[in-house]
Design a protein around this motif. Structure first.
Motif, short mmCIF file in Angstrom:
data_model
loop_
_atom_site.label_atom_id
_atom_site.label_comp_id
_atom_site.label_asym_id
_atom_site.label_seq_id
_atom_site.Cartn_x
_atom_site.Cartn_y
_atom_site.Cartn_z
N PHE A 175 87.82 37.88 32.05
CA PHE A 175 89.01 37.25 32.64
C PHE A 175 89.65 36.33 31.61
O PHE A 175 88.96 35.63 30.88
N VAL A 176 90.98 36.36 31.55
CA VAL A 176 91.71 35.45 30.65
C VAL A 176 92.96 34.93 31.34
O VAL A 176 93.64 35.68 32.04
N PRO A 177 93.28 33.63 31.14
CA PRO A 177 94.55 33.14 31.66
C PRO A 177 95.68 33.58 30.75
O PRO A 177 95.54 33.53 29.53
N ILE A 178 96.77 34.05 31.35
CA ILE A 178 97.93 34.47 30.55
C ILE A 178 99.19 33.82 31.15
O ILE A 178 99.15 33.33 32.27
N ALA A 179 100.28 33.84 30.38
CA ALA A 179 101.55 33.36 30.92
C ALA A 179 102.21 34.50 31.67
O ALA A 179 102.41 35.58 31.12
N GLY A 180 102.51 34.30 32.94
CA GLY A 180 103.16 35.33 33.75
C GLY A 180 104.65 35.33 33.55
O GLY A 180 105.18 34.66 32.65
N PRO A 181 105.38 36.08 34.39
CA PRO A 181 106.84 36.11 34.27
C PRO A 181 107.48 34.75 34.58
O PRO A 181 106.83 33.91 35.22
N PRO A 182 108.72 34.53 34.15
CA PRO A 182 109.39 33.25 34.42
C PRO A 182 109.51 32.98 35.93
O PRO A 182 109.59 33.91 36.72
N ILE A 183 109.47 31.71 36.29
CA ILE A 183 109.62 31.30 37.69
C ILE A 183 110.77 30.31 37.80
O ILE A 183 111.25 29.80 36.79
N SER A 185 112.27 26.82 38.04
CA SER A 185 111.68 25.57 37.56
C SER A 185 111.49 24.56 38.70
O SER A 185 110.78 23.57 38.54
N THR A 186 112.08 24.85 39.89
CA THR A 186 111.91 23.92 41.01
C THR A 186 110.46 23.87 41.51
O THR A 186 110.11 23.01 42.29
N ALA A 187 109.61 24.81 41.04
CA ALA A 187 108.19 24.75 41.39
C ALA A 187 107.57 23.49 40.78
O ALA A 187 106.53 23.01 41.26
N VAL A 188 108.18 22.95 39.73
CA VAL A 188 107.67 21.78 39.02
C VAL A 188 108.54 20.58 39.40
O VAL A 188 109.77 20.69 39.41
N PRO A 189 107.96 19.42 39.73
CA PRO A 189 108.78 18.26 40.11
C PRO A 189 109.75 17.87 38.99
O PRO A 189 109.42 17.97 37.80
N ALA A 190 110.94 17.41 39.40
CA ALA A 190 112.03 17.15 38.45
C ALA A 190 111.62 16.34 37.22
O ALA A 190 112.00 16.69 36.10
N PRO A 191 110.82 15.26 37.34
CA PRO A 191 110.54 14.45 36.15
C PRO A 191 109.80 15.20 35.04
O PRO A 191 109.79 14.75 33.89
N PHE A 192 109.19 16.36 35.38
CA PHE A 192 108.37 17.06 34.37
C PHE A 192 109.02 18.36 33.90
O PHE A 192 108.47 19.06 33.07
N ARG A 193 110.20 18.68 34.45
CA ARG A 193 110.77 20.01 34.18
C ARG A 193 111.12 20.23 32.72
O ARG A 193 111.09 21.35 32.25
N SER A 194 111.45 19.15 32.00
CA SER A 194 111.84 19.36 30.60
C SER A 194 110.69 19.06 29.65
O SER A 194 110.89 18.78 28.47
N ALA A 195 109.45 19.16 30.14
CA ALA A 195 108.27 18.90 29.29
C ALA A 195 108.22 19.92 28.16
O ALA A 195 108.70 21.05 28.30
N PRO A 196 107.66 19.54 26.99
CA PRO A 196 107.63 20.44 25.84
C PRO A 196 106.84 21.72 26.13
O PRO A 196 105.96 21.74 26.99
N ALA A 197 107.18 22.79 25.38
CA ALA A 197 106.50 24.08 25.54
C ALA A 197 104.99 23.87 25.40
O ALA A 197 104.53 23.08 24.56
#
Ligand code: SAH
Length: 345
Positions: A175-183, A185-197
């Motif tokens: 098993f490995v964690p991978i990055a899935g398709p784009p979602i 951004s409202t899934a993430v609270p506003a103050p953290f939406r522009s967090a670095p890659a």
């Protein structure tokens, strides 16, 4: 023989594609808790009620104090979410009974193995698969110690192309964690939406749904929800998924269902999900000292002088900052019209 969980999850992923981390965690923990009693020195981890009877006794006394200062409403129900071996409930109810509070006992537990352990300690209890079947009249005196950390969490990962959900794939036999398709951004609270890659943000929709439902019930029926767990006071980014096995850290992606998967509890998100009065979160060490653990330890040591060193060590383990005292937090959500609970001033 049922199909081993690794094979079942690998087949699910082969058939349907990578799955959310929350689904992986839910299936792994359901299997884990259903097939063993993980608590104690011979198991995988130890919890506060298993360290000392003082923990449950203080919680029982705390509930009685709150109930008394709230005008002794109808006695209602002691409810515990994920009660493990039933130790906390047994200690708390003994303390409550000796102070004149005799609620019914309602245990929300999915594991048949742990239900059997709880029945040894609390034969008069009623069991529930989930919170929906809890009694719908009378105050709910709810306690959840190390329950929410075991509930499934989703993880979101920021990338140059926006936010993605982290998914679990099965590649080259593991098993490995991978990055899935784009979602969205409202899934993430506003103050953290522009967090670095590369930033990971967690959220536990299952925990939030339970707090919302219980808050409605407490609002209508009276009572309190006491949450004790390891976690952070404020919402923030970070990957806190961990696996514990035989009292040490293990790899969460290896042998799911045979180690305990947890995430840190986001207390701010839980408080936000409730419309009730919120006290805390505060650190467990400060809370236990405020509600009298030192007096209780002294009284016990006088009663059992040959156990004084063991009692002092247990007290230290529960309250010291370098042990459970500051990693664990305590928060209480209290019904309208009820008194302010002790320990949060
Ligand atoms: N509160 C106990 C045990 C903590 S371990 C103590 O402090 O010692 C987590 C507990 O939650 C176990 O009893 C486990 O079986 C239960 N549990 C985990 N997921 C659950 C779920 N989705 N619904 C109900 N109980 C659950």
């Amino acid at each position: 023989m049922p199909e081993p969980l690794t094979d079942r999850l690998a087949r699910l992923i082969a058939d349907t594609g990578p799955i959310p981390i929350a689904d992986y965690m839910a299936q792994a923990n359901a299997h884990y808790y259903a097939t063993r009693d993980p608590l104690g020195t011979a198991g995988d981890f130890i919890t506060a009620p298993e360290i000392s009877q003082m923990f449950g006794e203080l919680i029982g006394a705390w509930l009685v104090d709150l109930w008394q200062r709230s005008g002794r409403p109808q006695e209602g129900h002691y409810v515990e979410l994920g009660p493990g071996r039933g130790t906390l409930a047994a200690d708390a109810l003994l303390a409550a009974r000796s102070a004149g509070l005799v609620p019914t006992i309602e245990l929300v537990e999915t594991s048949p193995t742990l239900r059997a352990r709880q029945a040894e300690r609390l034969p008069q209890a009623h069991w529930h698969d989930d919170i929906e079947s809890l009694p719908n009249a009378g105050p709910l005196l709810l306690v959840a110690n190390e329950f929410f950390d075991a509930l499934p969490a989703r993880q979101y990962l920021s990338s140059e192309q926006g936010w993605r959900e982290r998914l679990v794939a099965f590649e080259r036999g593991g098993f490995v964690p991978i990055a899935g398709p784009p979602i969205e951004s409202t899934a993430v609270p506003a103050p953290f939406r522009s967090a670095p890659a590369g930033t990971i943000f967690e959220s536990s929709p299952a925990s939030i749904a339970i707090v919302e439902r219980l808050s409605d019930r407490i609002g209508r029926q009276g009572g309190v929800l006491l949450v004790i767990d390891y976690g952070h006071l404020r919402t923030g980014p970070g990957d806190t998924l961990q696996a514990v096995r035989s009292h040490g850290y293990a790899d969460p992606w290896t042998d799911p269902g045979n180690s305990d998967l947890t995430v840190h509890v986001d207390f701010e998100a839980l408080a936000h999900a409730s419309k009730l009065a919120c006290y805390g979160p505060v650190e467990q060490g400060a809370w236990l000292r405020a509600i009298g653990i030192d007096l209780r330890a002294d009284a016990l040591s006088r009663k059992f002088p040959d156990r004084a060193a063991e009692i002092a060590a247990a007290r230290d383990r529960l309250v010291q900052d370098d042990q459970m005292g500051s990693l664990f937090k305590v928060m209480a959500l209290v019904a309208p019209g009820w008194a302010a609970p002790a320990g949060f001033a």
